[in-house]
Motif scaffolding. Sequence first.
Motif: not given
Length: 126
Positions: A30, A69-70, A74
């Motif tokens: 990340t 993540m999308h 997040a």
Amino acid sequence: MRKAARTPGRAGRPPAGPFRIRSRGLRRTTRLAPWLDNWSAEKYVGTIFRDSQEAALVDVAVLRVLRIMHQVGADAPVAAYLEHHGWPEAVRAAREAHVRLAQNDGETPDVPPRSLHELALVNRAV
């Protein structure tokens, strides 16, 4: 142990050298995501990555995590990532990139990366 390839430092920063190992800690994906979300790792060949193959493997790993993540968000709890159907593939891609980077650095992939403090000491000794 073979020393990592060194590139000239930019803007007063130390040369990439062993500091490129930071990118090998793909468990911190990340942290890489903001710049790889906008640019390919290919842009960093010669500064962070040795060659296009390293960059391509990192791109694949980061893009897998970004896709998850999308989809989950997040700020989703860790469990949402781990339970996502694409997580095993993201882990596999991260492992492939990690192994390639470690081997190119002359290190054993299964040994935890050195801390930034240790790397700074090594860099001073060079």
